[in-house]
Design a protein around this motif. Structure first.
Motif, PDB file in Angstrom:
ATOM      1  N   ILE A  90       3.918  19.836  -6.122  1.00 43.86           N
ATOM      2  CA  ILE A  90       3.081  19.051  -5.187  1.00 43.86           C
ATOM      3  C   ILE A  90       3.226  17.741  -5.373  1.00 43.86           C
ATOM      4  O   ILE A  90       2.574  17.388  -6.508  1.00 43.86           O
ATOM      5  CB  ILE A  90       1.731  19.719  -4.869  1.00 43.86           C
ATOM      6  CG1 ILE A  90       1.847  21.040  -4.613  1.00 43.86           C
ATOM      7  CG2 ILE A  90       0.936  18.956  -4.000  1.00 43.86           C
ATOM      8  CD1 ILE A  90       0.519  21.937  -5.062  1.00 43.86           C
ATOM      9  N   ILE A  91       3.482  16.701  -4.282  1.00 46.28           N
ATOM     10  CA  ILE A  91       3.431  15.316  -4.443  1.00 46.28           C
ATOM     11  C   ILE A  91       2.541  14.659  -3.723  1.00 46.28           C
ATOM     12  O   ILE A  91       2.698  14.866  -2.355  1.00 46.28           O
ATOM     13  CB  ILE A  91       4.804  14.779  -4.385  1.00 46.28           C
ATOM     14  CG1 ILE A  91       5.813  15.592  -5.492  1.00 46.28           C
ATOM     15  CG2 ILE A  91       4.857  13.320  -4.567  1.00 46.28           C
ATOM     16  CD1 ILE A  91       7.078  15.050  -5.252  1.00 46.28           C
ATOM     17  N   PHE A  92       1.492  14.197  -4.150  1.00 46.81           N
ATOM     18  CA  PHE A  92       0.471  13.392  -3.192  1.00 46.81           C
ATOM     19  C   PHE A  92       0.904  11.783  -3.279  1.00 46.81           C
ATOM     20  O   PHE A  92       0.436  11.377  -4.351  1.00 46.81           O
ATOM     21  CB  PHE A  92      -0.737  13.577  -3.447  1.00 46.81           C
ATOM     22  CG  PHE A  92      -2.188  12.843  -2.794  1.00 46.81           C
ATOM     23  CD1 PHE A  92      -1.765  12.262  -1.576  1.00 46.81           C
ATOM     24  CD2 PHE A  92      -3.209  13.097  -3.168  1.00 46.81           C
ATOM     25  CE1 PHE A  92      -2.628  11.432  -1.069  1.00 46.81           C
ATOM     26  CE2 PHE A  92      -4.257  12.311  -2.667  1.00 46.81           C
ATOM     27  CZ  PHE A  92      -3.994  11.718  -1.253  1.00 46.81           C
ATOM     28  N   ASN A  93       1.490  11.052  -2.414  1.00 52.07           N
ATOM     29  CA  ASN A  93       1.712   9.788  -2.588  1.00 52.07           C
ATOM     30  C   ASN A  93       0.732   9.202  -1.766  1.00 52.07           C
ATOM     31  O   ASN A  93       0.831   9.033  -0.550  1.00 52.07           O
ATOM     32  CB  ASN A  93       3.106   9.615  -2.013  1.00 52.07           C
ATOM     33  CG  ASN A  93       3.482   8.141  -2.362  1.00 52.07           C
ATOM     34  OD1 ASN A  93       3.118   7.663  -3.364  1.00 52.07           O
ATOM     35  ND2 ASN A  93       4.221   7.556  -1.300  1.00 52.07           N
ATOM     36  N   ALA A  94       0.029   8.417  -2.347  1.00 47.38           N
ATOM     37  CA  ALA A  94      -1.350   7.924  -1.646  1.00 47.38           C
ATOM     38  C   ALA A  94      -0.834   6.301  -1.556  1.00 47.38           C
ATOM     39  O   ALA A  94      -0.893   5.767  -2.630  1.00 47.38           O
ATOM     40  CB  ALA A  94      -2.324   7.948  -2.377  1.00 47.38           C
ATOM     41  N   CYS A  95      -0.478   5.851  -0.463  1.00 52.33           N
ATOM     42  CA  CYS A  95      -0.426   4.544  -0.002  1.00 52.33           C
ATOM     43  C   CYS A  95      -1.485   3.814   0.196  1.00 52.33           C
ATOM     44  O   CYS A  95      -2.131   3.977   1.209  1.00 52.33           O
ATOM     45  CB  CYS A  95       0.778   4.453   0.906  1.00 52.33           C
ATOM     46  SG  CYS A  95       1.060   2.784   1.519  1.00 52.33           S
ATOM     47  N   ILE A  96      -1.845   2.715  -0.264  1.00 51.42           N
ATOM     48  CA  ILE A  96      -3.164   2.075  -0.246  1.00 51.42           C
ATOM     49  C   ILE A  96      -2.919   0.810   0.012  1.00 51.42           C
ATOM     50  O   ILE A  96      -2.185  -0.201  -0.362  1.00 51.42           O
ATOM     51  CB  ILE A  96      -4.025   2.121  -1.647  1.00 51.42           C
ATOM     52  CG1 ILE A  96      -4.009   3.815  -2.161  1.00 51.42           C
ATOM     53  CG2 ILE A  96      -5.304   1.431  -1.685  1.00 51.42           C
ATOM     54  CD1 ILE A  96      -4.018   3.932  -3.581  1.00 51.42           C
ATOM     55  N   GLU A  97      -3.954   0.401   1.101  1.00 52.20           N
ATOM     56  CA  GLU A  97      -3.987  -1.169   1.511  1.00 52.20           C
ATOM     57  C   GLU A  97      -5.465  -1.452   1.348  1.00 52.20           C
ATOM     58  O   GLU A  97      -6.386  -0.618   1.571  1.00 52.20           O
ATOM     59  CB  GLU A  97      -3.508  -1.010   2.937  1.00 52.20           C
ATOM     60  CG  GLU A  97      -2.156  -0.460   3.044  1.00 52.20           C
ATOM     61  CD  GLU A  97      -1.606  -0.443   4.514  1.00 52.20           C
ATOM     62  OE1 GLU A  97      -0.603  -0.635   4.862  1.00 52.20           O
ATOM     63  OE2 GLU A  97      -2.546  -0.197   5.435  1.00 52.20           O
ATOM     64  N   SER A  98      -5.573  -2.858   1.071  1.00 50.74           N
ATOM     65  CA  SER A  98      -6.669  -3.362   0.861  1.00 50.74           C
ATOM     66  C   SER A  98      -6.723  -4.913   1.539  1.00 50.74           C
ATOM     67  O   SER A  98      -5.765  -5.570   1.290  1.00 50.74           O
ATOM     68  CB  SER A  98      -7.294  -3.464  -0.465  1.00 50.74           C
ATOM     69  OG  SER A  98      -8.396  -4.470  -0.529  1.00 50.74           O
ATOM     70  N   SER A  99      -7.751  -5.234   2.005  1.00 54.08           N
ATOM     71  CA  SER A  99      -7.839  -6.477   3.049  1.00 54.08           C
ATOM     72  C   SER A  99      -8.626  -7.228   1.924  1.00 54.08           C
ATOM     73  O   SER A  99      -9.701  -7.661   2.031  1.00 54.08           O
ATOM     74  CB  SER A  99      -8.473  -6.290   4.190  1.00 54.08           C
ATOM     75  OG  SER A  99      -9.910  -5.598   4.116  1.00 54.08           O
ATOM     76  N   SER A 133      -5.874 -12.484  -3.220  1.00 54.08           N
ATOM     77  CA  SER A 133      -5.378 -13.735  -2.450  1.00 54.08           C
ATOM     78  C   SER A 133      -4.782 -12.668  -1.263  1.00 54.08           C
ATOM     79  O   SER A 133      -3.692 -12.011  -1.481  1.00 54.08           O
ATOM     80  CB  SER A 133      -4.176 -14.398  -3.161  1.00 54.08           C
ATOM     81  OG  SER A 133      -3.386 -13.363  -3.658  1.00 54.08           O
ATOM     82  N   ASP A 134      -5.298 -12.643  -0.359  1.00 53.27           N
ATOM     83  CA  ASP A 134      -4.950 -11.946   0.977  1.00 53.27           C
ATOM     84  C   ASP A 134      -4.752 -10.315   0.660  1.00 53.27           C
ATOM     85  O   ASP A 134      -5.159  -9.811  -0.239  1.00 53.27           O
ATOM     86  CB  ASP A 134      -3.577 -12.358   1.575  1.00 53.27           C
ATOM     87  CG  ASP A 134      -2.622 -12.241   0.762  1.00 53.27           C
ATOM     88  OD1 ASP A 134      -2.241 -11.331   0.218  1.00 53.27           O
ATOM     89  OD2 ASP A 134      -1.683 -13.405   0.911  1.00 53.27           O
ATOM     90  N   ALA A 135      -4.368  -9.772   1.728  1.00 49.08           N
ATOM     91  CA  ALA A 135      -4.226  -8.306   1.631  1.00 49.08           C
ATOM     92  C   ALA A 135      -3.124  -7.636   0.614  1.00 49.08           C
ATOM     93  O   ALA A 135      -2.238  -8.495   0.512  1.00 49.08           O
ATOM     94  CB  ALA A 135      -3.857  -7.760   2.947  1.00 49.08           C
ATOM     95  N   ARG A 136      -3.695  -6.659  -0.262  1.00 49.17           N
ATOM     96  CA  ARG A 136      -2.861  -6.211  -1.235  1.00 49.17           C
ATOM     97  C   ARG A 136      -2.685  -4.678  -1.126  1.00 49.17           C
ATOM     98  O   ARG A 136      -3.418  -3.986  -0.663  1.00 49.17           O
ATOM     99  CB  ARG A 136      -3.465  -6.497  -2.664  1.00 49.17           C
ATOM    100  CG  ARG A 136      -3.631  -7.820  -3.019  1.00 49.17           C
ATOM    101  CD  ARG A 136      -2.283  -8.308  -3.479  1.00 49.17           C
ATOM    102  NE  ARG A 136      -2.364  -9.927  -3.288  1.00 49.17           N
ATOM    103  CZ  ARG A 136      -1.314 -10.519  -3.682  1.00 49.17           C
ATOM    104  NH1 ARG A 136      -0.088 -10.082  -4.266  1.00 49.17           N
ATOM    105  NH2 ARG A 136      -1.296 -11.947  -3.879  1.00 49.17           N
ATOM    106  N   ASP A 137      -1.271  -4.263  -1.609  1.00 45.96           N
ATOM    107  CA  ASP A 137      -1.088  -2.657  -1.286  1.00 45.96           C
ATOM    108  C   ASP A 137      -0.870  -2.309  -3.054  1.00 45.96           C
ATOM    109  O   ASP A 137      -0.432  -3.056  -3.580  1.00 45.96           O
ATOM    110  CB  ASP A 137       0.110  -2.584  -0.455  1.00 45.96           C
ATOM    111  CG  ASP A 137      -0.141  -3.187   0.811  1.00 45.96           C
ATOM    112  OD1 ASP A 137      -1.409  -3.298   1.297  1.00 45.96           O
ATOM    113  OD2 ASP A 137       0.707  -3.116   1.723  1.00 45.96           O
TER     114      ASP A 137
END
Lengths: 188, 75
Positions: A90-99, A133-137
């Motif tokens: 099982i692979i859970f690939n959490a793609c995270i974005e932050s403002s 510095s600005d949005a980061r992933d």
């Protein structure tokens, strides 16, 4: 000695070994070969939260060249049911974005039950966002190998938490970001 | 210093109620879960919590206030 072609169907008793896709093997090979089941799901909407189980907006990943091999997983309120017993990756690939919020920890977790009631966190991975510095992933992929001995009671679900409010990325057009993959490795 | 920050719906909710536990889908004011299930890492079990709802008008007003302040501070 020059190489000589041997007619395997003559003068030999037993079953003729066939490595690719054979269906009548006696030993030493796996009938059909390779994986027999793979299925991928994705988060269809972005999720802004500090901590939550993922209980909705889950869709099967199909179309644009994507597909399911063998029997598919089924999902209800974030709980995934396996199509048959066996060992699963099982692979859970959490793609995270932050403002631009700092977050010292951002955790993605695979939760597992053997009684269809009480869950245990079996695998977790963490990331962080420290640059303002600005949005980061970032991303936090989690891998678990689960022995599914009973499809009625052994199930999984996924959870997500962070120090501050961050976004678990949803789909964008045909592009998938946060995904949940299931591959059956073999018999239990 | 950040170059740009978009104040999202959840930032406004957390500014009004720092203890809020909510989910906001697609940053949409009409898609807020006020009751959520989460994994409590300390107690190692699932929990369900309900946060008192905040009106849409209050959330949107706070979002604008925070965005205006951030833009002013970072102009």
């Amino acid at each position: 000695m020059p190489f000589t072609t041997i007619d395997m169907t003559k003068g030999i008793t037993g079953v003729t070994p066939v490595a690719n896709g054979g269906t009548a093997l006696s030993s030493g090979f796996v009938n059909g070969g390779g994986l027999t089941m793979s299925d991928q799901w994705y988060l269809s909407s972005s999720l802004d939260t500090t901590s939550s189980n993922i209980t909705s907006n889950l869709s099967q990943n199909t179309g644009n060249g994507r597909g399911t091999l063998g029997s598919a997983m089924t999902e209800s309120s974030g709980v995934f049911t396996f199509p048959s017993t066996g060992y699963y990756l099982i692979i859970f690939n959490a793609c995270i974005e932050s403002s631009s919020d700092d977050s010292r920890y951002i955790s993605a977790t695979i939760n597992f039950t053997t009684d269809n009631a009480s869950y245990t966190a079996v695998q977790r991975n963490s990331s962080s966002i420290t640059n303002q510095s600005d949005a980061r992933d970032t991303n936090a992929p989690v891998f678990a190998i689960i022995d599914v001995t009973d499809t009625a009671n052994v199930k999984v679900k996924f959870s997500f938490s962070a120090e501050t409010t961050v976004s678990l990325a949803g789909a964008s057009g045909t592009e998938r970001k946060t995904t949940f993959s299931f591959l059956r490795l073999g018999d239990t | 210093m950040a170059d740009y920050k978009a104040i999202r719906i959840i930032h406004a909710i957390m500014a009004i109620n720092p203890n809020a536990k909510v989910n906001v889908w697609d940053n949409d004011i009409d898609r807020i879960d006020w009751t959520i299930e989460y994994w409590d890492k300390t107690e190692k079990k699932d929990k369900t919590v309900t946060t008192t709802e905040i009106s849409k008008s209050d959330i949107l007003a706070k979002q604008k206030e925070l965005q205006d302040q951030w833009d002013k501070d970072n102009a």
